[in-house]
Structures are given as structure tokens and as C-alpha cells.
Write an enzyme that holds these catalytic residues in place. Structure first.
Site, PDB file in Angstrom:
ATOM      1  NE  ARG A 190      80.078  99.847  17.024  1.00  0.00           N
ATOM      2  CZ  ARG A 190      81.313 100.223  16.635  1.00  0.00           C
ATOM      3  NH1 ARG A 190      82.177 100.686  17.519  1.00  0.00           N
ATOM      4  NH2 ARG A 190      81.682 100.144  15.382  1.00  0.00           N
ATOM      5  NE  ARG A 191      81.570  96.260  15.685  1.00  0.00           N
ATOM      6  CZ  ARG A 191      82.817  96.548  16.019  1.00  0.00           C
ATOM      7  NH1 ARG A 191      83.231  96.306  17.238  1.00  0.00           N
ATOM      8  NH2 ARG A 191      83.635  97.025  15.135  1.00  0.00           N
TER       9      ARG A 191
ATOM     10  CG  HIS B  43      91.984 107.418  14.929  1.00  0.00           C
ATOM     11  ND1 HIS B  43      90.624 107.539  15.082  1.00  0.00           N
ATOM     12  CD2 HIS B  43      92.449 108.664  14.789  1.00  0.00           C
ATOM     13  CE1 HIS B  43      90.296 108.815  15.058  1.00  0.00           C
ATOM     14  NE2 HIS B  43      91.374 109.521  14.873  1.00  0.00           N
TER      15      HIS B  43
ATOM     16  CG  HIS C 165      81.458 109.903  15.843  1.00  0.00           C
ATOM     17  ND1 HIS C 165      81.611 111.269  15.891  1.00  0.00           N
ATOM     18  CD2 HIS C 165      82.664 109.413  15.473  1.00  0.00           C
ATOM     19  CE1 HIS C 165      82.852 111.581  15.572  1.00  0.00           C
ATOM     20  NE2 HIS C 165      83.515 110.474  15.305  1.00  0.00           N
ATOM     21  CG  PHE C 166      81.116 105.099  12.343  1.00  0.00           C
ATOM     22  CD1 PHE C 166      80.316 104.542  11.381  1.00  0.00           C
ATOM     23  CD2 PHE C 166      81.397 104.357  13.484  1.00  0.00           C
ATOM     24  CE1 PHE C 166      79.776 103.285  11.540  1.00  0.00           C
ATOM     25  CE2 PHE C 166      80.865 103.085  13.653  1.00  0.00           C
ATOM     26  CZ  PHE C 166      80.042 102.556  12.681  1.00  0.00           C
ATOM     27  CG  HIS C 167      76.253 105.911   9.760  1.00  0.00           C
ATOM     28  ND1 HIS C 167      76.541 104.927  10.666  1.00  0.00           N
ATOM     29  CD2 HIS C 167      76.001 105.264   8.593  1.00  0.00           C
ATOM     30  CE1 HIS C 167      76.440 103.740  10.087  1.00  0.00           C
ATOM     31  NE2 HIS C 167      76.120 103.916   8.818  1.00  0.00           N
TER      32      HIS C 167
ATOM     33  CE1 TYR D  14      91.234 112.751  11.554  1.00  0.00           C
ATOM     34  CE2 TYR D  14      92.673 111.109  12.528  1.00  0.00           C
ATOM     35  CZ  TYR D  14      91.719 112.092  12.661  1.00  0.00           C
ATOM     36  OH  TYR D  14      91.244 112.409  13.892  1.00  0.00           O
TER      37      TYR D  14
END
Lengths: 73, 598
Positions: B446-447, B232, B383-385, B236
Site C-alpha cells: 500500500r502507499r 483505532h 479492508h478499510f474501503h 468507531y
């Protein structure tokens, strides 16, 4: 665009036309309040909408399991 | 003419070379990652399949590792080195040391990359198709882990390099406040040191010895938890450099000043404190971790919204200051006064807008109960794209148009192409990411190489799965085109001649400067100590309980290097076990049923 024009455009745009100087005390970020307020309202609306997506859009998940387990369904 | 020029390369010629090398390494990884991105997009959506489904996971691993490890981190070590040298106005202490950490990172990621790409060639007995998360029992070739270790050690040395500069500067300027860009680099580096301890323990004590055959088994839950200890905060590590650009570059290109230096410091301190003790929120669905520990992780995660919302305020207020100085008026009319035709500004502003949308999907992910709805679905990919794939990647590409001339001394090849590129990325990601989010709500996993099943269809309340697939594929194609434009500009700029009309190497001034910030904010030792205490609170008991239950080296699990042989073996095993289980179940039924009936 040839290179000379390109560089000219660059140096012109790099020096943003500053019509006035606004200091610390004169600056009142009211536009920021409007945008952040709008974002907050969108978040609240989406959060509300989420209830329908999770609980009404799908079969009950956790609740359904409990009911099955205790034999109510 | 040339004496008048005041670009980074003129003041720091030796450092500019290292930064340039880091940028080019980063762009090379971006190109590779992009190619694997479009391959898997077209495969998953069934528009064009030319790879073997088993190779999909090798493609996915390459896409993930090259983009979120090499692209992002090479770029950020470049801009961090720029930030330290520029804001302290001093050269690095020893340029040989700087080259050494860069080379160590480059060698490390090359080794890992070889291990991943060898997975495509059957004749080489090497693979690392373990995805970016490398969860046991998926096992990679030792070269993959060794490469990662070297790469991370390289980043540690880079951090040491930045600290050395600061220590030397502090000795000469004992009474001055830490310049803001340096402050951002140092807090982020401290967070990174703390975060990487988790992955270092996971790899050095467990996964690498296991892959080398020195130990027989590992405890998968333990290595997963250690991964997320790092996994995580690493987000950042990608995001902080983007934030740094929003704080110190965006106000300048908007034509204004940073609204508040103290608020920026508060934000970076909060990220140092709160980034690490949150990793368990990636494991809400992992059995074996008590709900209470997950609840603590959720609470910490929700606190992390605070620095991001503070950032939204400060950054928008700084942009508004620029717009009003440029003559903007009205409640929202000032937005028109912003320099939207400048690709550096437009890219960063659009990236920030996407990050606001990601804020909402992140809140959904963070909530323990709602997370169950979207866990391991396509939603998370959406989300992470938005976060690393747009807020970070688009910001990096946009600032490249400012940095590349600074470190090469050459004019940007084309600003119009650059503007088209950032807009195209925004549009492509809008298609791709919204379809991914919606797909996740339908339960699309996903995956998964080919998420379509016989006798089952995902039902969409609005639209159809075909429409979602079309949007994902269209988005993927637009993003690929955007990348092509980006590389055209990078290569065109590299081939350009020397330019005498470069802007000076400067960053934004502040409306409210460091003199308004309490001194305690610069007490890095205090914040590090608090961060360590919070990590101890959040992780001691979960880790002890995992070890207590599963043992340090875990129950007996078989390593599982993903290859066709092992798939065949697994099929064989499942068939036989399945038949055996059915037979015994049948026998049991035969024994029990008559008994019950009687």
C-alpha cells in the site's frame, strides 16, 4: 418523472404497505437465524481457506527463518 | 397544507440550518476526496498518469484526511445533533454555541486543508504530505497540526452541547430512561473524549512544537503509539453513527420495529469500553513494543467482534420483522418483501452486506500471526474501503436521501437516480475492494505511487496483476460515477422548490423497549470508569517501556518534510552513505578474507 409524481411515489413508499401487525411474542426471527448461520459457515470456510493461502500459497515465513538460522536449510 | 407538515425543519428550524451546514461541509469534503481518489487510482494502476510521482503522497494525504476526517465527522455531528434534538424533543440550549463549534471545526479543517493542498504548489514553502497517520519523522507545516487541533476542539464542544441538552432534559424528566438515540450519541461522545486524548498529547506536546522548531526531536514510536491510541477508536467514531442509522432508521424503512432496545444499549456500552485499549493492533509489526502488550491488544480486539455480531443479529432481525409485516414468508423468501426500490433502504442494506465481508478481513487483520501476511499490503486498503468506504460512507449517502428533505424542506430531486447511485457504489466497491484484497495477498504494497519494479513481478495464483489493476481502476471509475450521481441529487434537491409532502420526522419504534433494559446500562459514569481502567491497563506499560527505551523526545531523527528538495537531498545522502558503506565493507572484506583463507 415530474415533481408531483415524484412526491407521490415518495409518500407512497414512505408508508410501507403493512399487511399485518406482528407483536413481540408472535415474532420468531427464524430467517435471521438462517442468514447468520450462513454467514457463520462462510466465515468458517474462509478461515479454513486462509490456512492454504498463508502456509501453502507462500513460502513458509517464520518457520523458514528459524530453519535458516539454526542451519537446517 | 404546510401546517400539516411535520418534518425536522418545521419543528427545529434553527437546528436544521446547522445540520444542513454540517452536511454541506461534509459533501464538499467528499467531492474533494473523491477527485483525489480517482487521480491516485488511475496513477497507481498505470492507466493514466499526469501527476508527478512525488505529488502522489500529497494526493493520498488529501484523499485520506478529507474523507475520513472531514466527510465522516461533519456528517456525524449533523446526525448526532438531529438525534439529540429529535429524541429529547427539545431545542439545543444555545444555538450560538452550536454555531460556534461548527465554525471552529470548519476553520480548523480549512487550515489543515490549505497546508495539505499547498504541497502541490512549489512556490509556496508549505506542505503536509504526511498521510492521514502523520507518522514522525514525516513532518507537516504547523498549520496542519493547528488546524487539526481546532477541528478536534470543535468536536469536543459539540459533545458538550449534546451533554448540555441531556442534562437539561434529565432535570425535567428525572425518572425517565435515556432515549435510545441520545444514549447512542452520549456513549459515542464519551468514547471520543477518551480516544482523542492520545492524539491531543501527540500533537500538542510533541508534533506541533517539533514542527514549530521549539523542540529538536521526537520519539517516533511514542507519537505513533499515541496516534493509534486515537487511530483505532476513531474508526468507531465513524462507524457508530452508521450503526445508529441501522438501529433506528433501517427498521422503520423496512416497515418494522427495532428488535431490541436493550441489545442496542449493550452494543454501544461495549464499544465505549473496548474501542480504545486496542490501538496497538495497528502496530503488530512495530519493533520496540513487546509481544505481550500486542497480545493484550489482540485479545481486546477479538472481544470487539462481540458487539458487531450482536449488531448483525439485531439489525437483521429488525429487517425481518419489517419484511414479515409486509407479507414476507419462508426462511429466506422474506428478503423479497423488503423495499429494495427505496434508495434509503437499499443503500443501508448493501452497506451492511459489505460490512459482513469486512468482518472477515478484519478478523485476519486482528490476528497477530496472520497479520504478518497482510501488514502494510494492499489488503488493508481493501479492508478499510469496505468499512469506512462502504459500511459508513454508503450508509451516510443512503440516509442523506431521507435527511436532506428533512433539513431543507424540499423533495428529493430523483429517487431513481438515488437508487442507481447506491447500487453503483456497491458494484464499484465490489470490483475495487476484492482486487485490493487479492493484491495484498500477493504482497503488493500500500502507499506506493508506482508499485512495479524492474526485474520483479508479483505472481498471482489466479488471474494476473494486470487483471487486478483493471478491476481496481474499473471500480474507481464506477465509484466516481456514483459520486457524480450523488452530487447531482444533492444539488438538484437544494434547487428544488418547497415541498408539502414530506414524511414526518420519526425514527423506529421498538419491539422490546427500554423498560426491558437493566437500569445499570444507563449508568454512563460506571461505563466510563471501566473504559478508563481498561485503557490504563492496556497502555501504561507499553508507553512507559517506549519512553524508557527511546526517551520522551526520542533519539536524534531528522524531520522530513516531503518535498522534491528533500528527496534530492535524500538521494544524495543515500548515494554517499552507500558508497562509503560499500568502501568500508570492501576494506573489511579485504582485511578479513585473506585472514580467513590463511
Amino acid at each position: 418523472m415530474d415533481q408531483a409524481t415524484e412526491e407521490l411515489t415518495q409518500s407512497r413508499d414512505r408508508e410501507p404497505e403493512r399487511k399485518r401487525e406482528i407483536g413481540h411474542d408472535e415474532f420468531d426471527p427464524i430467517g435471521t437465524l438462517v442468514l447468520i448461520g450462513l454467514y457463520f459457515l462462510i466465515l468458517v470456510a474462509l478461515w479454513f481457506f486462509m490456512y492454504f493461502v498463508e502456509f501453502l500459497g507462500n513460502d513458509p515465513t517464520v518457520v523458514g527463518l528459524v530453519l535458516t538460522v539454526v542451519g537446517l536449510q | 397544507m404546510s401546517e400539516a407538515r411535520d418534518a425536522y425543519i418545521d419543528n427545529f428550524p434553527a437546528e436544521a440550518k446547522v445540520v444542513r451546514a454540517a452536511f454541506y461541509s461534509s459533501f464538499f469534503a467528499l467531492a474533494l476526496g473523491g477527485v483525489f481518489g480517482i487521480i491516485q487510482t488511475l496513477h497507481r494502476t498505470d492507466f493514466y498518469r499526469f501527476i508527478d510521482p512525488a505529488d502522489y503522497y500529497t494526493v493520498l494525504t488529501a484523499h485520506g484526511v478529507f474523507l475520513v476526517i472531514s466527510f465522516t465527522i461533519f456528517f456525524l455531528v449533523g446526525i448526532f445533533t438531529w438525534a439529540i434534538t429529535t429524541s429529547l424533543d427539545r431545542e439545543v440550549e444555545d444555538i450560538r454555541f452550536t454555531w460556534a463549534w461548527y465554525l471552529l471545526m470548519a476553520v480548523g479543517i480549512t487550515l489543515s486543508g490549505i497546508a495539505i493542498l499547498a504541497g502541490f504548489i512549489d512556490s509556496i514553502d508549505m506542505s503536509a504530505s504526511v498521510l492521514f497517520t502523520f507518522y514522525a519523522p514525516l513532518q507537516a507545516h504547523p498549520l496542519f497540526y493547528i488546524g487539526l487541533v481546532l477541528f478536534v476542539v470543535g468536536t469536543w464542544l459539540a459533545g458538550l452541547d449534546w451533554f448540555r441538552s441531556w442534562w437539561a432534559w434529565k432535570a425535567e424528566n428525572p425518572d425517565e430512561r435515556i432515549p435510545l438515540p441520545t444514549f447512542m450519541v452520549l456513549t459515542t461522545t464519551l468514547m471520543w473524549y477518551l480516544a482523542t486524548l492520545g492524539v491531543a498529547v501527540a500533537i500538542l506536546f510533541f508534533l506541533l512544537p517539533w514542527s514549530l522548531g521549539l523542540i529538536e526531536t521526537v520519539n517516533p514510536l511514542l507519537t505513533r503509539t499515541l496516534f493509534w491510541f486515537f487511530g483505532h477508536p476513531v474508526v468507531y467514531f465513524w462507524l457508530m453513527p452508521a450503526y445508529m442509522m441501522w438501529y433506528i432508521m433501517l427498521p422503520k424503512v423496512s416497515g418494522g420495529k427495532l428488535f431490541s432496545d436493550p441489545l442496542a444499549r449493550v452494543v454501544f456500552v461495549l464499544f465505549l469500553i473496548l474501542s480504545v485499549p486496542t490501538g496497538i493492533h495497528h502496530q503488530y509489526l512495530d519493533p520496540g513494543i513487546a509481544e505481550g502488550f500486542k497480545f493484550i491488544a489482540m485479545t481486546n480486539t477479538m472481544f470487539l467482534l462481540l458487539p458487531s455480531l450482536l449488531t448483525a443479529f439485531t439489525v437483521v432481525a429488525s429487517m425481518e420483522h419489517g419484511a414479515r409485516q409486509r407479507g414476507g414468508t419462508g426462511y429466506v423468501g422474506w428478503l423479497k418483501a423488503l423495499p429494495w426500490r427505496d434508495p434509503v433502504f437499499a443503500g443501508m442494506a448493501l452497506a451492511g452486506l459489505m460490512f459482513a465481508a469486512a468482518g472477515f478481513s478484519g478478523m485476519i487483520n486482528a490476528g497477530m500471526n496472520i497479520n504478518y501476511l497482510v501488514h502494510n499490503t494492499f489488503w488493508v486498503v481493501g479492508h478499510f474501503h469496505l468499512t469506512v468506504g462502504t459500511a459508513v460512507a454508503l450508509t451516510f449517502m443512503a440516509v442523506t436521501y431521507w435527511f436532506l428533505p428533512q433539513v431543507t424542506g424540499k423533495a428529493l430531486w430523483s429517487r431513481s437516480v438515488a437508487l442507481g447511485q447506491v447500487v453503483l457504489w456497491f458494484v464499484g466497491m465490489t470490483f475495487m475492494s476484492n482486487a485490493m484484497h487479492r493484491g495484498g495477498l500477493l504482497g503488493i504494497p500500500r502507499r506506493t505511487a508506482e508499485p512495479q519494479y524492474d526485474g520483479f513481478e508479483f505472481e498471482a495464483a489466479v488471474g494476473s496483476v494486470g487483471e487486478l489493476d483493471a478491476q481496481v481502476a474499473l471500480g474507481g471509475v464506477l465509484l466516481t460515477l456514483s459520486l457524480v450521481l450523488f452530487f447531482a441529487n444533492v444539488i438538484g434537491t437544494a434547487l428544488n422548490g418547497r415541498s408539502d409532502a414530506l414524511p414526518a420526522n420519526e425514527y423506529a419504534e421498538t419491539l422490546s423497549g427500554p423498560e426491558d433494559a437493566p437500569l445499570v446500562l444507563d449508568n454512563l459514569k460506571l461505563w466510563t470508569a471501566i473504559a478508563v481502567v481498561l485503557v490504563i491497563f492496556a497502555y501504561t506499560f507499553p508507553l512507559l517501556s517506549i519512553i524508557d527505551r527511546g526517551g520522551l523526545l526520542g533519539p536524534d531523527v531528522n524531520p522530513f518534510p516531503v518535498s522534491l528538495e528533500s528527496v534530492a537531498f535524500l538521494t544524495f545522502a543515500v548515494e554517499h552513505l552507500g558508497t562509503a558503506a560499500l568502501e568500508s565493507a570492501g576494506n573489511a572484506v579485504q582485511t578479513v578474507v585473506p585472514g580467513v583463507i590463511r
